[in-house]
Motif scaffolding. Sequence first.
Motif, PDB file in Angstrom:
ATOM      1  N   MET A 260      15.935  75.354 -22.747  1.00 32.73           N
ATOM      2  CA  MET A 260      16.030  76.394 -21.730  1.00 32.73           C
ATOM      3  C   MET A 260      17.410  77.032 -21.780  1.00 32.73           C
ATOM      4  SD  MET A 260      14.217  74.439 -18.505  1.00 32.73           S
ATOM      5  CE  MET A 260      14.413  75.884 -17.457  1.00 32.73           C
ATOM      6  N   SER A 261      17.483  78.274 -21.371  1.00 31.26           N
ATOM      7  CA  SER A 261      18.764  78.966 -21.275  1.00 31.26           C
ATOM      8  C   SER A 261      19.322  78.732 -19.879  1.00 31.26           C
ATOM      9  CB  SER A 261      18.572  80.465 -21.528  1.00 31.26           C
ATOM     10  OG  SER A 261      19.801  81.137 -21.519  1.00 31.26           O
ATOM     11  N   LEU A 262      20.451  78.019 -19.789  1.00 31.44           N
ATOM     12  CA  LEU A 262      21.007  77.574 -18.507  1.00 31.44           C
ATOM     13  C   LEU A 262      22.421  78.104 -18.333  1.00 31.44           C
ATOM     14  CD1 LEU A 262      19.883  73.867 -18.945  1.00 31.44           C
ATOM     15  CD2 LEU A 262      18.699  75.602 -17.591  1.00 31.44           C
ATOM     16  N   THR A 263      22.738  78.501 -17.097  1.00 29.44           N
ATOM     17  CA  THR A 263      24.078  78.977 -16.762  1.00 29.44           C
ATOM     18  C   THR A 263      24.619  78.134 -15.617  1.00 29.44           C
ATOM     19  OG1 THR A 263      23.514  81.233 -17.406  1.00 29.44           O
ATOM     20  CG2 THR A 263      25.461  80.950 -16.014  1.00 29.44           C
ATOM     21  N   PRO A 264      25.772  77.497 -15.776  1.00 33.72           N
ATOM     22  CA  PRO A 264      26.316  76.648 -14.704  1.00 33.72           C
ATOM     23  C   PRO A 264      26.792  77.475 -13.522  1.00 33.72           C
ATOM     24  CG  PRO A 264      27.911  76.850 -16.463  1.00 33.72           C
ATOM     25  CD  PRO A 264      26.654  77.510 -16.958  1.00 33.72           C
ATOM     26  N   SER A 265      26.753  76.837 -12.351  1.00 28.64           N
ATOM     27  CA  SER A 265      27.212  77.507 -11.133  1.00 28.64           C
ATOM     28  C   SER A 265      28.606  77.042 -10.728  1.00 28.64           C
ATOM     29  CB  SER A 265      26.231  77.241  -9.982  1.00 28.64           C
ATOM     30  OG  SER A 265      26.077  75.845  -9.760  1.00 28.64           O
ATOM     31  N   GLU A 266      29.272  76.269 -11.575  1.00 26.98           N
ATOM     32  CA  GLU A 266      30.602  75.736 -11.296  1.00 26.98           C
ATOM     33  C   GLU A 266      31.613  76.879 -11.142  1.00 26.98           C
ATOM     34  OE1 GLU A 266      33.297  73.850 -10.108  1.00 26.98           O
ATOM     35  OE2 GLU A 266      31.917  72.352 -10.914  1.00 26.98           O
ATOM     36  N   LYS A 267      32.213  76.988  -9.951  1.00 22.15           N
ATOM     37  CA  LYS A 267      33.128  78.095  -9.665  1.00 22.15           C
ATOM     38  C   LYS A 267      34.537  77.860 -10.207  1.00 22.15           C
ATOM     39  CE  LYS A 267      30.647  79.537  -5.506  1.00 22.15           C
ATOM     40  NZ  LYS A 267      30.742  79.788  -4.042  1.00 22.15           N
ATOM     41  N   LYS A 268      34.841  76.636 -10.611  1.00 19.58           N
ATOM     42  CA  LYS A 268      36.173  76.352 -11.135  1.00 19.58           C
ATOM     43  C   LYS A 268      36.364  76.919 -12.541  1.00 19.58           C
ATOM     44  CE  LYS A 268      36.822  72.112  -8.437  1.00 19.58           C
ATOM     45  NZ  LYS A 268      37.078  70.649  -8.483  1.00 19.58           N
ATOM     46  N   ILE A 269      35.290  77.211 -13.218  1.00 17.17           N
ATOM     47  CA  ILE A 269      35.374  77.803 -14.552  1.00 17.17           C
ATOM     48  C   ILE A 269      35.556  79.313 -14.390  1.00 17.17           C
ATOM     49  CG2 ILE A 269      34.172  78.175 -16.738  1.00 17.17           C
ATOM     50  CD1 ILE A 269      32.682  75.595 -16.263  1.00 17.17           C
ATOM     51  N   PRO A 270      36.587  79.914 -15.003  1.00 16.91           N
ATOM     52  CA  PRO A 270      36.912  81.327 -14.773  1.00 16.91           C
ATOM     53  C   PRO A 270      36.039  82.310 -15.552  1.00 16.91           C
ATOM     54  CG  PRO A 270      38.485  80.402 -16.309  1.00 16.91           C
ATOM     55  CD  PRO A 270      37.599  79.260 -15.878  1.00 16.91           C
ATOM     56  N   PHE A 271      34.892  81.863 -16.011  1.00 16.31           N
ATOM     57  CA  PHE A 271      33.994  82.749 -16.748  1.00 16.31           C
ATOM     58  C   PHE A 271      32.585  82.161 -16.687  1.00 16.31           C
ATOM     59  CE2 PHE A 271      35.777  79.659 -19.655  1.00 16.31           C
ATOM     60  CZ  PHE A 271      34.662  79.156 -20.303  1.00 16.31           C
ATOM     61  N   LYS A 272      31.619  82.954 -17.075  1.00 16.90           N
ATOM     62  CA  LYS A 272      30.239  82.509 -17.123  1.00 16.90           C
ATOM     63  C   LYS A 272      29.822  82.339 -18.583  1.00 16.90           C
ATOM     64  CE  LYS A 272      29.155  82.594 -12.696  1.00 16.90           C
ATOM     65  NZ  LYS A 272      28.703  81.388 -11.967  1.00 16.90           N
ATOM     66  N   PHE A 273      29.157  81.221 -18.852  1.00 16.48           N
ATOM     67  CA  PHE A 273      28.625  81.041 -20.195  1.00 16.48           C
ATOM     68  C   PHE A 273      27.198  80.512 -20.117  1.00 16.48           C
ATOM     69  CE2 PHE A 273      29.976  76.749 -19.321  1.00 16.48           C
ATOM     70  CZ  PHE A 273      29.185  75.922 -20.104  1.00 16.48           C
ATOM     71  N   ARG A 274      26.479  80.668 -21.201  1.00 13.35           N
ATOM     72  CA  ARG A 274      25.073  80.288 -21.267  1.00 13.35           C
ATOM     73  C   ARG A 274      24.893  79.183 -22.297  1.00 13.35           C
ATOM     74  NH1 ARG A 274      23.422  84.811 -22.433  1.00 13.35           N
ATOM     75  NH2 ARG A 274      22.842  85.556 -20.349  1.00 13.35           N
ATOM     76  N   ARG A 275      24.117  78.157 -21.903  1.00 11.51           N
ATOM     77  CA  ARG A 275      23.837  77.032 -22.806  1.00 11.51           C
ATOM     78  C   ARG A 275      22.332  76.900 -22.985  1.00 11.51           C
ATOM     79  NH1 ARG A 275      27.160  71.726 -22.051  1.00 11.51           N
ATOM     80  NH2 ARG A 275      28.542  73.036 -23.320  1.00 11.51           N
ATOM     81  N   SER A 276      21.891  76.955 -24.232  1.00 11.40           N
ATOM     82  CA  SER A 276      20.481  76.753 -24.551  1.00 11.40           C
ATOM     83  C   SER A 276      20.290  75.308 -25.003  1.00 11.40           C
ATOM     84  CB  SER A 276      20.049  77.717 -25.660  1.00 11.40           C
ATOM     85  OG  SER A 276      18.690  77.503 -25.988  1.00 11.40           O
ATOM     86  N   GLN A 277      19.627  74.512 -24.152  1.00 16.31           N
ATOM     87  CA  GLN A 277      19.484  73.087 -24.411  1.00 16.31           C
ATOM     88  C   GLN A 277      18.336  72.540 -23.554  1.00 16.31           C
ATOM     89  OE1 GLN A 277      19.488  70.525 -26.196  1.00 16.31           O
ATOM     90  NE2 GLN A 277      21.631  69.809 -26.263  1.00 16.31           N
ATOM     91  N   SER A 278      17.751  71.421 -23.961  1.00 15.87           N
ATOM     92  CA  SER A 278      16.744  70.753 -23.128  1.00 15.87           C
ATOM     93  C   SER A 278      17.429  70.201 -21.883  1.00 15.87           C
ATOM     94  CB  SER A 278      16.076  69.616 -23.900  1.00 15.87           C
ATOM     95  OG  SER A 278      15.399  70.109 -25.033  1.00 15.87           O
ATOM     96  N   PRO A 279      16.905  70.490 -20.680  1.00 18.99           N
ATOM     97  CA  PRO A 279      17.578  70.097 -19.434  1.00 18.99           C
ATOM     98  C   PRO A 279      17.409  68.617 -19.107  1.00 18.99           C
ATOM     99  CG  PRO A 279      15.512  71.168 -18.922  1.00 18.99           C
ATOM    100  CD  PRO A 279      15.646  71.226 -20.419  1.00 18.99           C
TER     101      PRO A 279
END
Length: 256
Positions: free
Chosen positions: A163-182
Amino acid sequence: MKLTFGSDQSDIEKIRDFAKWPLEIGEGKLGGINDGETVIDIPDDILINDPHDPIGSLIDFFPGDEVEYLSSDSICQYKFVHDKFDANLYSPDVLNGLKVSGLPNHKLVLKIDVLVMLLRNIDQKNGLCNGTRLQVISLGKRIIEARIISETNIGNRTFIPRMSLTPSEKKIPFKFRRSQSPLAVCFAITINKSQGQSLSKVGLFLKHPVFSHGQLYVALSRVQSIDGLKLLILDNDGRVTNKTSNVVYKEVFGNL
């Protein structure tokens, strides 16, 4: 009855002999009739006796070929938190190394029969929710087949895709996408959480003895045969031993 269901006739007698042992523990009959807490001996053939690396010996009880799944990570160019953010500073190696709560790791190493936990709500109606535990059945190149072993729909088979997943962690100063089995590997669960499950292999680590009624019986009765059971027991000094506590209060059976 649960252990013999679906078994060959040649195995049923062996299974029944094994079933008598946890039943005697659950009824407080092993090592003499007791009412309360008592110390019992565990048979040597199901014990981990390695004094040098007992944890390693317990892990080696679960053999199998590993399959490695690597994620594909990328920056979300349109979701910069800061206007002056330079995406070139974050190479794929940097993104791969990020470990964020609620997000599967870049490298996911699995074996057949290993226990895993779902990290996303996929299909709530069919019991595939965040926190659901599953047991891996087969490992494909792009999809993982697993059996539900917790919550609702226990025993149902399902397929877990990438699945294409995006973390909601606000401490990271950018958004990234991870494609991986959850999924995340469940290295261990508590005895209480294991209730209702029937597993092919169980490694029971008793760093401290059980402390409540029927707890040891619950742990030992999760496995389908004695060949699939190993115990690692430590005494108060952290040394390997063959003795452990069993807690059975007869008053619990009084009104049955």
